[in-house]
Design an enzyme around this catalytic site. Structure first.
Site, PDB file in Angstrom:
ATOM      1  NE  ARG A  22      41.105 -35.091  61.820  1.00 56.47           N
ATOM      2  CZ  ARG A  22      41.279 -34.044  61.023  1.00 56.47           C
ATOM      3  NH1 ARG A  22      42.298 -33.233  61.231  1.00 56.47           N
ATOM      4  NH2 ARG A  22      40.453 -33.812  60.021  1.00 56.47           N
ATOM      5  N   GLY A  67      48.619 -31.589  56.499  1.00 59.86           N
ATOM      6  CA  GLY A  67      48.266 -30.184  56.611  1.00 59.86           C
ATOM      7  C   GLY A  67      49.128 -29.472  57.626  1.00 59.86           C
ATOM      8  CG  ASN A  68      48.380 -25.404  59.077  1.00 60.54           C
ATOM      9  OD1 ASN A  68      49.405 -24.897  58.631  1.00 60.54           O
ATOM     10  ND2 ASN A  68      47.181 -24.923  58.824  1.00 60.54           N
ATOM     11  N   GLY A  69      49.015 -29.579  60.891  1.00 61.53           N
ATOM     12  CA  GLY A  69      49.454 -30.508  61.923  1.00 61.53           C
ATOM     13  C   GLY A  69      50.497 -31.487  61.429  1.00 61.53           C
ATOM     14  CG  ASP A 112      39.190 -26.682  55.486  1.00 63.35           C
ATOM     15  OD1 ASP A 112      38.350 -27.288  54.805  1.00 63.35           O
ATOM     16  OD2 ASP A 112      39.229 -26.728  56.728  1.00 63.35           O
ATOM     17  CG  MET A 143      34.496 -30.202  54.504  1.00 64.68           C
ATOM     18  SD  MET A 143      35.372 -31.362  53.448  1.00 64.68           S
ATOM     19  CE  MET A 143      34.785 -30.881  51.848  1.00 64.68           C
ATOM     20  CB  ILE A 152      33.264 -32.829  49.195  1.00 65.91           C
ATOM     21  CG1 ILE A 152      31.929 -32.302  48.658  1.00 65.91           C
ATOM     22  CG2 ILE A 152      34.415 -31.968  48.691  1.00 65.91           C
ATOM     23  CD1 ILE A 152      31.595 -30.904  49.142  1.00 65.91           C
TER      24      ILE A 152
END
Length: 550
Positions: A253, A278-280, A309, A352, A459
């Site tokens: 990350r 994802g967004n990042g 998510d 989550m 998961i």
């Protein structure tokens, strides 16, 4: 009231607005900064044409066709490098793309699948600026307020059309000389290996030579981390990886040095970078694209949106989400067994959902065993006549047990105090709602047998289900098609059941969230009979147990 026409907007200079996430992408489409005005050209409705086809034997049949959007239609434009690259025929042209034909840059996918008559229509809580100005008849020239379902609900004004994804007849790279890189970013999610495999195999289908596809290790830092050298990817290296969870490339990350990444892209002669994040991760891709343009580095940056998510704006769903919902039901069913097997049993499952409650909502709906679902988008009171604990007491009295599903981002307003810390990706570090909620329940129901289950890492680390596996493959293929078609600073996704190419800044402005006044949340509440766990300020008496219009 007449149905609303498609919305109209006027251009507002992007310099007057803050760019999303602090980035300065080289091309922010005008639709990101739009205000409603009268249309400067009359909108022409789609025409239904009656076509007569005559066969060689003289027989005929009839069909109906929709007139294609013209070149002047409002479309969500995508940046490209076509003016800096040489065009050529696709290697798939001799066999007409395996018999399936080609998409065109002029093909359009409708971003708006529905016209709402009024802002009060079910599902119309996030109508665009142009739609609201038409319905509300704002005659004073002021910008009408966007209808929103929550204080921080994001409504993004969009044009009617997006560019269709898919293989092009004309490409802008010579496959025999292409060097490509693949990087996976952010948290784990089912399907990462599927996407990596799909990217590698489609690149090889185009004719990219063995040895020219690099896998970047452990996220963006792998571009310049001397301890983690890139690995060569080919069909042999990715054989069978779709059967494994996680990512063979590793991930991490935040903390990327964009200038160092672009320096390596230039030094290694990389022509295409595929970002699975994802967004990042996609925000990083947009920053890399902007830096490449600034430094004069010719490289196509294409994203594949990843979010367990399901919180990426605009697109129908993210890969891995269906798998997560399916696996989450195992924990919910276990909680049901535990709760129903005990006197005053309560099964509590945390799923989550940092800022979006899609997994908790969909898993609760699908399992059919959940009595209470708590998500970040909907606040609740613990105590009081309309509070959560009063409803739990009612359930225990009527059924003898209950099952509660809570998203990890729920109730944070009760848990957090003072300054909020963030992780390397800039996300708030959440307080653990599961143990807190279990403790609060035990305080009030001392005789209850509370079983708490947290399956989060189980998961996200599993292989994909069949539907997700297919979805991952199609997304990967369309990402490769987009790069060869010359697009950059874009991501691919499913919108209204069709695959499209979207400029990255559109999808990274904010997390997509469950609409508390929308159809999905309404269906769940209606299905399980869940009331609101607070009293609306403008109402008297109890709030409604169910919503309308399921």
């Amino acid at each position: 009231m007449a149905a609303m026409p498609r919305q109209g907007h006027a251009v507002v200079s992007p310099s007057a607005h803050a760019q999303p996430l602090g980035l300065q992408p080289s091309r922010i489409h005008r639709w990101l900064f739009a205000l409603p005005v009268d249309r400067q050209r009359k909108e022409q409705p789609l025409k239904r044409q009656r076509i007569i086809r005559v066969a060689a034997d003289g027989s005929s049949n009839t069909a109906f066709a929709i007139e294609a959007p013209g070149s002047n239609d409002d479309v969500l434009e995508c940046p490209d490098l076509k003016d800096k690259l040489k065009s050529r025929d696709s290697p798939f042209k001799p066999h007409d793309n395996f018999g399936g034909g080609f998409a065109s840059d002029g093909d359009r996918v409708a971003l708006q699948s529905m016209r709402f008559a009024t802002p009060h229509s079910a599902g119309a809580t996030c109508m665009t600026v142009g739609q609201l100005s038409t319905v509300q008849g704002n005659g004073n020239g002021a910008l009408p307020k966007l209808a929103d379902a929550a204080d921080d609900q994001v409504c993004v004004p969009l044009p009617p059309w997006a560019v269709r994804a898919g293989a092009r007849e004309t490409i802008y790279h010579d496959p025999s000389t292409v060097n490509a890189a693949i990087v996976t970013c952010g948290g784990l999610c089912p399907g990462l290996n599927d996407v990596v495999q799909g990217l590698v195999r489609k690149l090889e289908d185009y004719g990219v030579p063995d040895g020219n596809i690099l896998g970047i290790r452990y996220g963006y830092k792998g571009f310049y981390n001397r301890k983690q050298k890139p690995v060569v990817l080919n069909s042999k290296a990715v054989e069978g990886i779709q059967l494994q969870g996680g990512t063979i490339l590793g991930t991490s990350r935040g903390g990327a040095d964009i200038k160092e990444i672009v320096k390596r892209i230039d030094m290694w002669g990389i022509d295409m970078v595929f970002v699975v994040g994802g967004n990042g991760g996609n925000a990083g891709g947009a920053a890399i694209q902007a830096q490449c343009e600034k430094d004069g580095v010719i490289c196509n940056i294409v994203g594949v949106p990843k979010s367990i998510d399901n919180d990426i704006l605009v697109i129908d769903k993210c890969f891995g989400f269906d798998t997560a919902v399916e696996e989450a039901q195992t924990a919910l069913l276990a909680a049901k067994v535990e709760a129903s097997s005990a006197d005053q049993g309560i099964g509590l499952v945390k799923l989550m959902g940092r800022s979006s409650g899609f997994i908790a909502m969909q898993a609760s709906m699908a399992s059919g065993v959940v009595d209470i679902c708590l998500i970040p988008e909907v606040n609740f009171n613990l105590d009081g006549r309309h509070g959560l604990m009063a409803y739990i007491e009612t359930l225990l009295a009527n059924k003898g047990h209950c099952v509660i599903c809570v998203a990890e981002g729920a109730a944070q307003e009760m848990l957090m105090s003072g300054d909020v810390q963030t992780d390397l990706s800039g996300n708030p570090i959440l307080k653990d709602v599961g143990p807190w909620l279990k403790s609060e329940i035990k305080k009030r129901f001392k005789e209850a047998d509370v079983k708490y289950i947290d399956p989060s890492y189980l998961i996200r680390s599993i292989p994909t289900t069949s539907n997700d596996r297919i979805y991952c493959k199609i997304l990967a293929h369309n990402a490769v098609h987009a790069a060869f078609a010359g697009f950059t600073g874009v991501t691919v996704g499913l919108v209204n059941t069709h695959y499209v190419i979207l400029p990255i800044p559109v999808v990274i402005q904010a997390p997509r969230r469950v609409d508390p006044q929308g159809k999905q949340w309404n269906r769940l509440r209606s299905s399980i009979g869940q009331p609101q766990f607070y009293k609306d300020p403008g109402t008297s008496g109890a709030t409604s147990t169910t919503g309308a219009g399921v």
